[in-house]
Design a protein around this motif. Structure first.
Motif, PDB file in Angstrom:
ATOM      1  N   GLN A  39      -8.736   0.089  -1.623  1.00 25.54           N
ATOM      2  CA  GLN A  39      -9.187   1.395  -1.136  1.00 25.54           C
ATOM      3  C   GLN A  39      -8.019   2.365  -0.997  1.00 25.54           C
ATOM      4  O   GLN A  39      -8.160   3.553  -1.256  1.00 25.54           O
ATOM      5  N   ALA A  40      -6.857   1.845  -0.613  1.00 27.02           N
ATOM      6  CA  ALA A  40      -5.678   2.708  -0.500  1.00 27.02           C
ATOM      7  C   ALA A  40      -5.314   3.306  -1.847  1.00 27.02           C
ATOM      8  O   ALA A  40      -4.939   4.488  -1.935  1.00 27.02           O
ATOM      9  N   THR A  57       0.794  -1.231   0.000  1.00 30.78           N
ATOM     10  CA  THR A  57       0.000   0.000   0.000  1.00 30.78           C
ATOM     11  C   THR A  57       0.824   1.276   0.000  1.00 30.78           C
ATOM     12  O   THR A  57       0.285   2.331  -0.356  1.00 30.78           O
ATOM     13  N   ASP A 116      -7.885   5.965  -2.769  1.00 25.36           N
ATOM     14  CA  ASP A 116      -7.653   7.182  -1.995  1.00 25.36           C
ATOM     15  C   ASP A 116      -6.573   8.064  -2.614  1.00 25.36           C
ATOM     16  O   ASP A 116      -6.508   9.261  -2.339  1.00 25.36           O
ATOM     17  N   ARG A 117      -5.723   7.444  -3.427  1.00 22.47           N
ATOM     18  CA  ARG A 117      -4.670   8.210  -4.095  1.00 22.47           C
ATOM     19  C   ARG A 117      -5.080   8.650  -5.495  1.00 22.47           C
ATOM     20  O   ARG A 117      -4.246   9.123  -6.268  1.00 22.47           O
TER      21      ARG A 117
END
Length: 358
Positions: free
Chosen positions: A139-140, A112, A143-144
């Motif tokens: 999800q990580a 991640t 988020d980016r």
């Protein structure tokens, strides 16, 4: 389908284990697989008997022409439907080879921490398929700023035959280690590092040992804190009930010797392969409720999710799992859970389905 896997990492990492397991899963499912791998490395050795044609090569970096030549040669022999990559240093080479040969590429990301700004933006967009190994990891990436439609989830496959319960193997291992046959054995499998929660586990296990005389602890792995944890064990009151085995090349037989597995990380984990493998062997899991770890078990059915770093909670959970009916019921459910969600059969089918999904 025909697949060319490319992974020239010489080290035995989680990504390397995934690389081997997925390649073997595709062979078992009837697909044709070749692999460009580090010569005489652990990946090559593990794939040698799997029906995978091996092409030895090294990718030191994106500019290493020898790696390109080996990959192109293998691709021209196999004429693959897909290129598959697992390691960051090969993302760009595989994208370039993909464009050169007009073969789509599927890339897996196992970590991640963010890639560089340019790679983080372009790699998921240029690969025909970009995979995370857990919903937490996916999800990580979202988020980016990676668009949701570009990141798919495919879990680590587990060979159910390698991890099946084996009462005879359990008896042999316990005998070799001088552990009573009626012992309750909690196991830790992984890197010996403080971020893995090993000190929390030691405190919890020793607390549980004061109440359960049959409890023993088996430690498999190495790392920078191996000596420190060993010294703490020797200074304690239950040194004779701890068994430090160090690094084991093939841990699969040892899962059968475990009554339960501890996965006590206090730092975020992307997934948790040892959790799944232990359950495949019928061992319920005590796991930190952190990162992608909760995706590896069915809470209160195949194991327990616990607060990271909370030694009293872990001690109480260990004592609960020492109850035979609790442990045995969860162990049976654990193997069925893994077979339905993580077996090589299931993951191979899901991989093909995602690749064919337009």
């Amino acid at each position: 389908m025909k697949f060319l896997f490319v992974g020239t990492n010489p080290e035995n990492t989680g990504a390397a284990t995934h690389f081997v397991a997925l390649a073997q899963a595709m062979v078992e499912a009837g697909h044709q697989v070749s692999a460009v791998v580090y010569p005489d490395g652990l990946i090559a050795k593990n794939l040698a008997a799997s029906g995978v044609r091996i092409y030895p090569a090294k990718f030191r970096n994106v500019f290493d022409l020898r790696g390109y030549f080996a990959t192109i040669k293998a691709a021209r022999h196999l004429r693959p439907d897909w290129l598959v990559g697992n390691f960051g240093k090969e993302y760009w080479p595989l994208i370039l080879v993909s464009r050169l040969l007009s073969v789509p590429v599927a890339l897996f990301r196992h970590r991640t921490p963010p890639m560089g700004r340019v790679s983080g933006y372009l790699v998921p967009r240029l690969a025909q398929r970009f995979f995370a190994v857990s919903s937490h990891a996916r999800q990580a990436y979202l988020d980016r700023g990676v668009p949701p439609q570009l990141v798919r989830v495919l879990y680590n496959p587990v060979n159910m035959q390698w991890c099946k319960p084996d009462a005879q193997k359990r008896s042999e291992i316990l005998h070799q280690l001088g552990i009573p046959q009626d012992a309750i054995v909690i196991g830790y499998v992984g890197r010996m590092h403080g971020s893995k929660g090993i000190y929390t586990l030691l405190e919890a296990v020793e607390g549980a040992m004061t109440q359960e005389p049959r409890l023993h602890c088996m430690w498999l792995g190495h790392g920078p804190d191996a000596q420190a944890i060993g010294e703490r064990i020797e200074a304690g009151s239950f040194a004779h009930r701890h068994h430090m085995l160090g690094w084991i090349d093939d841990v699969h037989p040892y899962y059968s010797a475990l009554s339960m597995l501890a996965f006590p990380s206090i730092a975020t984990e992307t997934f948790g392969r040892v959790s799944v493998e232990a359950q495949a062997a019928g061992a319920p899991v005590l796991a930190s409720n952190i990162g992608g770890v909760p995706e590896t078990l069915s809470a209160n059915v195949t194991g327990l999710l616990l607060p990271p770093g909370n030694a009293p909670a872990w001690r109480n959970a260990i004592l609960r799992m020492c109850e035979g009916d609790v442990r045995e019921t969860m162990g049976v459910a654990a193997r069925d859970f893994v077979d339905r969600h993580f077996s090589t059969r299931v993951i191979a089918d899901e991989f093909v389905r995602i690749l064919c999904d337009s």
